[in-house]
Design a protein around this motif. Sequence first.
Motif, PDB file in Angstrom:
ATOM      1  N   ALA A 188       0.833  -1.203   0.000  1.00  0.00           N
ATOM      2  CA  ALA A 188       0.000   0.000   0.000  1.00  0.00           C
ATOM      3  C   ALA A 188       0.868   1.253   0.000  1.00  0.00           C
ATOM      4  CB  ALA A 188      -0.914  -0.003   1.233  1.00  0.00           C
ATOM      5  N   HIS A 189       0.360   2.296  -0.610  1.00  0.00           N
ATOM      6  CA  HIS A 189       0.964   3.643  -0.633  1.00  0.00           C
ATOM      7  C   HIS A 189       2.484   3.617  -0.553  1.00  0.00           C
ATOM      8  CE1 HIS A 189       0.732   2.865   3.707  1.00  0.00           C
ATOM      9  NE2 HIS A 189      -0.582   2.845   3.630  1.00  0.00           N
ATOM     10  N   SER A 190       3.131   3.043  -1.569  1.00  0.00           N
ATOM     11  CA  SER A 190       4.580   2.828  -1.476  1.00  0.00           C
ATOM     12  C   SER A 190       5.376   4.130  -1.480  1.00  0.00           C
ATOM     13  CB  SER A 190       5.060   1.888  -2.578  1.00  0.00           C
ATOM     14  OG  SER A 190       4.513   2.251  -3.800  1.00  0.00           O
ATOM     15  N   GLN A 191       4.760   5.221  -1.905  1.00  0.00           N
ATOM     16  CA  GLN A 191       5.462   6.517  -1.821  1.00  0.00           C
ATOM     17  C   GLN A 191       6.000   6.766  -0.414  1.00  0.00           C
ATOM     18  OE1 GLN A 191       5.926  10.130  -0.232  1.00  0.00           O
ATOM     19  NE2 GLN A 191       3.757   9.604  -0.181  1.00  0.00           N
ATOM     20  N   TYR A 192       5.217   6.391   0.594  1.00  0.00           N
ATOM     21  CA  TYR A 192       5.627   6.668   1.975  1.00  0.00           C
ATOM     22  C   TYR A 192       6.738   5.728   2.456  1.00  0.00           C
ATOM     23  CZ  TYR A 192       1.604   9.748   2.614  1.00  0.00           C
ATOM     24  OH  TYR A 192       0.696  10.768   2.513  1.00  0.00           O
ATOM     25  N   ASN A 202       4.932 -10.493  -9.139  1.00  0.00           N
ATOM     26  CA  ASN A 202       3.940 -11.030  -8.190  1.00  0.00           C
ATOM     27  C   ASN A 202       3.475  -9.973  -7.192  1.00  0.00           C
ATOM     28  OD1 ASN A 202       6.652 -11.098  -7.261  1.00  0.00           O
ATOM     29  ND2 ASN A 202       6.060 -12.405  -5.541  1.00  0.00           N
ATOM     30  N   ILE A 203       4.135  -8.816  -7.188  1.00  0.00           N
ATOM     31  CA  ILE A 203       3.806  -7.778  -6.216  1.00  0.00           C
ATOM     32  C   ILE A 203       3.160  -6.598  -6.944  1.00  0.00           C
ATOM     33  CG2 ILE A 203       4.730  -6.318  -4.377  1.00  0.00           C
ATOM     34  CD1 ILE A 203       5.562  -9.000  -3.703  1.00  0.00           C
ATOM     35  N   THR A 204       2.052  -6.110  -6.391  1.00  0.00           N
ATOM     36  CA  THR A 204       1.445  -4.884  -6.927  1.00  0.00           C
ATOM     37  C   THR A 204       1.554  -3.797  -5.855  1.00  0.00           C
ATOM     38  OG1 THR A 204      -0.714  -5.578  -6.111  1.00  0.00           O
ATOM     39  CG2 THR A 204      -0.211  -6.066  -8.416  1.00  0.00           C
ATOM     40  N   GLN A 206       0.852  -3.002 -12.421  1.00  0.00           N
ATOM     41  CA  GLN A 206       1.475  -3.218 -11.113  1.00  0.00           C
ATOM     42  C   GLN A 206       1.371  -2.023 -10.183  1.00  0.00           C
ATOM     43  OE1 GLN A 206       5.345  -4.990 -12.373  1.00  0.00           O
ATOM     44  NE2 GLN A 206       5.441  -5.613 -10.224  1.00  0.00           N
ATOM     45  N   VAL A 207       1.167  -0.827 -10.739  1.00  0.00           N
ATOM     46  CA  VAL A 207       1.135   0.363  -9.876  1.00  0.00           C
ATOM     47  C   VAL A 207      -0.139   1.156 -10.159  1.00  0.00           C
ATOM     48  CG1 VAL A 207       2.598   1.679 -11.483  1.00  0.00           C
ATOM     49  CG2 VAL A 207       2.399   2.397  -9.089  1.00  0.00           C
ATOM     50  N   PHE A 208      -0.880   1.456  -9.100  1.00  0.00           N
ATOM     51  CA  PHE A 208      -2.209   2.027  -9.272  1.00  0.00           C
ATOM     52  C   PHE A 208      -2.304   3.431  -8.700  1.00  0.00           C
ATOM     53  CE2 PHE A 208      -2.879  -2.635  -8.339  1.00  0.00           C
ATOM     54  CZ  PHE A 208      -2.676  -3.012  -9.657  1.00  0.00           C
ATOM     55  N   LEU A 209      -3.248   4.148  -9.268  1.00  0.00           N
ATOM     56  CA  LEU A 209      -3.514   5.513  -8.848  1.00  0.00           C
ATOM     57  C   LEU A 209      -4.098   5.504  -7.431  1.00  0.00           C
ATOM     58  CD1 LEU A 209      -3.763   8.465  -9.845  1.00  0.00           C
ATOM     59  CD2 LEU A 209      -6.036   7.885 -10.656  1.00  0.00           C
ATOM     60  N   SER A 210      -3.446   6.204  -6.516  1.00  0.00           N
ATOM     61  CA  SER A 210      -4.044   6.401  -5.191  1.00  0.00           C
ATOM     62  C   SER A 210      -3.336   7.543  -4.504  1.00  0.00           C
ATOM     63  CB  SER A 210      -3.936   5.142  -4.316  1.00  0.00           C
ATOM     64  OG  SER A 210      -2.729   5.162  -3.577  1.00  0.00           O
ATOM     65  N   THR A 211      -4.033   8.155  -3.563  1.00  0.00           N
ATOM     66  CA  THR A 211      -3.398   9.126  -2.671  1.00  0.00           C
ATOM     67  C   THR A 211      -3.460   8.603  -1.244  1.00  0.00           C
ATOM     68  OG1 THR A 211      -5.493  10.276  -2.402  1.00  0.00           O
ATOM     69  CG2 THR A 211      -3.989  11.155  -4.066  1.00  0.00           C
ATOM     70  N   SER A 251      -4.300   1.852 -14.847  1.00  0.00           N
ATOM     71  CA  SER A 251      -3.888   2.224 -13.498  1.00  0.00           C
ATOM     72  C   SER A 251      -5.056   2.630 -12.605  1.00  0.00           C
ATOM     73  CB  SER A 251      -2.882   3.370 -13.624  1.00  0.00           C
ATOM     74  OG  SER A 251      -2.499   3.814 -12.376  1.00  0.00           O
ATOM     75  N   MET A 252      -6.141   3.150 -13.204  1.00  0.00           N
ATOM     76  CA  MET A 252      -7.262   3.590 -12.356  1.00  0.00           C
ATOM     77  C   MET A 252      -8.428   2.609 -12.353  1.00  0.00           C
ATOM     78  SD  MET A 252      -9.275   6.758 -14.196  1.00  0.00           S
ATOM     79  CE  MET A 252     -11.019   6.329 -14.085  1.00  0.00           C
ATOM     80  N   SER A 253      -8.346   1.571 -13.169  1.00  0.00           N
ATOM     81  CA  SER A 253      -9.510   0.689 -13.194  1.00  0.00           C
ATOM     82  C   SER A 253      -9.156  -0.789 -13.390  1.00  0.00           C
ATOM     83  CB  SER A 253     -10.459   1.155 -14.302  1.00  0.00           C
ATOM     84  OG  SER A 253     -11.514   0.259 -14.432  1.00  0.00           O
ATOM     85  N   ALA A 254      -8.620  -1.116 -14.572  1.00  0.00           N
ATOM     86  CA  ALA A 254      -8.402  -2.537 -14.881  1.00  0.00           C
ATOM     87  C   ALA A 254      -7.392  -3.163 -13.923  1.00  0.00           C
ATOM     88  CB  ALA A 254      -7.936  -2.679 -16.319  1.00  0.00           C
ATOM     89  N   GLY A 255      -6.299  -2.434 -13.644  1.00  0.00           N
ATOM     90  CA  GLY A 255      -5.241  -2.968 -12.783  1.00  0.00           C
ATOM     91  C   GLY A 255      -5.716  -3.200 -11.360  1.00  0.00           C
ATOM     92  N   PRO A 256      -6.251  -2.149 -10.707  1.00  0.00           N
ATOM     93  CA  PRO A 256      -6.723  -2.364  -9.337  1.00  0.00           C
ATOM     94  C   PRO A 256      -7.820  -3.418  -9.241  1.00  0.00           C
ATOM     95  CG  PRO A 256      -7.114  -0.079 -10.059  1.00  0.00           C
ATOM     96  CD  PRO A 256      -6.258  -0.731 -11.086  1.00  0.00           C
TER      97      PRO A 256
END
Lengths: 302, 545
Positions: free
Chosen positions: B261-265, B292-294, B370-375, B431-436
């Motif tokens: 989750a939230h890997s930016q942090y 294997n990791i998202t 592998q990487v999804f849109l989130s804040t 990134s905002m739909s199919a991936g998540p």
Amino acid sequence: MYWGGNPAECHPRHFTKYTLMQKSKFLPRGRKDRTMVLVDIRETKSAKASDIFLQVRPGKDFELITILRAMIKEQHVGDEQIAETGMTREVLDDLVHRMKSCKFGCFFFGMGLSMTRGKHMNSAALLTLAAEMNAFTKFVAMPMRGHGNVTGADVIMRWQTGYPFGITFNRGYPRYNPGEFSTVDVLVRGDCDAAFIIGADPGATMPQPAIEHLKRIPTICLDPHVTHTSNLARVHITTAPQGIAAPGTAYRMDELPLPLKPALKSPYPSDEEVVRRINAAIAEKPFWLAEGSQPQMITNQV
Amino acid sequence: MLRITGGKVYDPANEIDGQIKDICIDDHGQIVDSVDGGRTIDATGMIIFPGGVDVHTHVAGGAMNFARAMTPEDHRRTQAFIRTKNRRSGLGGMAPTTFATGYLYAGMGFTTVNEAAVPVLSARHTHEELADIPIVDKTTLTLMANNEIMMDQMEAGEYERAKNVVAWYIWAAKSYGVKAVNPGGVAAWKWGADAKQLSSPIAGYNTLTPGKIVTMLATICDDLGLPHPMHLHCNNLGAPGNISTTLDTLKHLEGHRAHIAHSQYHAYGGDGWDTMCSATAQLAEYFNTHPNITTDAGAVLFGDTVTITADGPWQHLLYKLTGRKWGNLDVENETGCGIVPYTYRPSNLVNAVQWASGLELMLLIKNPWQVFLSTDHPNGGCFWRYPEIIQLLMCADFRKECIAKLPDKIKGRITLPEIDREYTLYEVATSMSAGPARALGLTQKGNLGVGCDADIVIYEEEDDVARMFSHPRYVIKAGEIVIEDGDIKETPEGREFLVKPNYAPETHEFMRPLFEDCYTMQFDNYPVELERIENPVMQPLKLEK
């Protein structure tokens, strides 16, 4: 530490179920592993349960909390300032030492703190003290609330409107101002032209001008009992008592929801059923505002 | 019945990249090959996406509701929804009210959200709040990595028991999967401590380490066949130099599925606030070699917000750093949470690094699956600001303008200025739909193929990307047009997806004495009744035959 509360008489299960008597993994001896401090202006029945009773001078809670905030940070406090609160330096030194060396401290504060001289400033001071204590050890604070399920009402108002109480919808969206939009203020000003009362008896507790206004306007009351309010209401709908004959959810003071499972059957409908039927009947009527007469959304409140 | 014709379709799940294609929807709200009759939407000149899926957000529950109580000053200034015949009133802002949350998500084309942190003790409350969030479908994840009953089993080396306990809790909470927050650290916080090293024993335990929890819990999620793998908030969030902890955590996950989750942090270099820099290149490299990791970005946007996390010790630090309001909740022996309002400022070097890091991860991780849109709403910024991030991802020139406004000292601390990549619409849709949706195991979401849920968003194609993504022309949820020309037309109830993992039948009685030993409520009142869930949908497990 209980501050301005009397759980022995007001929350009789608090000691036994939650704070003092329970044996647990890390406190296997129960009561013996805990220290209880009571701060109050008089020696209530709860004092008997405490290890340390501190009798604060009436109206000096804020001062005492401020002194403790200074003392935990080893700032200078004068003897006369301590004396003013009814305490001695020796007692407070001991208290501060115990607070700092405990493993997990908790303040429970009641209306003796939050509704006396200083009011919300007292609560804020105690919350700040609890926050600052975390520089030394784990410390939290929690209010001791009155009335059944008042927490539940707060919780739901918060998720639906963002605010716990004192809310008006008179511009079509929620606004908040305790002291202006609280029920008692609206009634005293005579600002409403109807009242719908559920799970409360304002006729017994509110000031006379508020009661007079309730008598003037159509007041509808939902209650299992005949109450002061139902006596002055134009309509009283008898409902099944929650938790006894009607199911539902009650929120504990720590905002934990508990399901209510009725033990008895009632010939009367539940509050929920009555409100749903009223809602359904209102939905049949034309919407009270003409279509398009109001914006759907405003981006900046004024 | 509904037919959408003439639009450019972006449907990454079916590798459709901007082809013009008709989409037909039947009366059950599903996509079908063809329909007879019904309304036709002429989408000529428009683009069509599957409805957005938020893989990690906080929209309901005890912590969010505490945040609402803590921020009346924001409610007072923010946008307000006025009550209409078919819509409830509400407030937007940093911690939106439930009804407003549904309108705001749907209003930007999102139709499914994953509430990523639910303690079992307050699950009953969370489900009731979710029932008041209209339009969107929901999933919830149960907080497990600091649950003392589970940790006791892990310390004793009782893997099977720990697995049964986790499965029992998931069903007790009526949730969709497992969230792990700062494994061991939240339990340690009850002792005023934290767990920053994966190999050090946790306060209150003799041998159990965060590393062991990470590996065992990931294994449990795999073995239970949960559609969504373990959803992990790593240890040592937000701290300079925490990239080493994050990479160490990822090593503990070798051979397992996981969502970080939230890997930016969790992607910072340096050894103090003065030297903090972005270490996203290292983290992105790991993702690029480990399919294997998202992850989701947990991107930061400048402005006011309120931070909410189960990571109690971190929130105490944030309170000390900012001196602002602080709320702390300890959830008995399950987890905890902290709430601190926060303002991200471009002039603040740490905030500037965080802003750049979120975007870097989205741009450096090559595979948009592998990487999804989130804040990490509301932590890095509010979800209704997603279109701003999409603009930053799609327009390198705009990004450069924004970088130019950062303090000079940012040079050498971030890699964003060297990145030229621009997201295509196809990549945005991934990134905002199919991936998540795929990461969540929601096979019927984020997909415009036949048989999938007809959750569709239609945008009027225009150059101003942020505007386009914040003002869809139509939003269709389960075949019903909910947004048309910017107006909310319908506010149907959403559904909740649940899983029932298998556990040994004796687990219930095994739990009883342990529960009665340490909880403050009645065991029989604890599991959430299925009847309390509004429109539950059981999602199948991923079990090998």
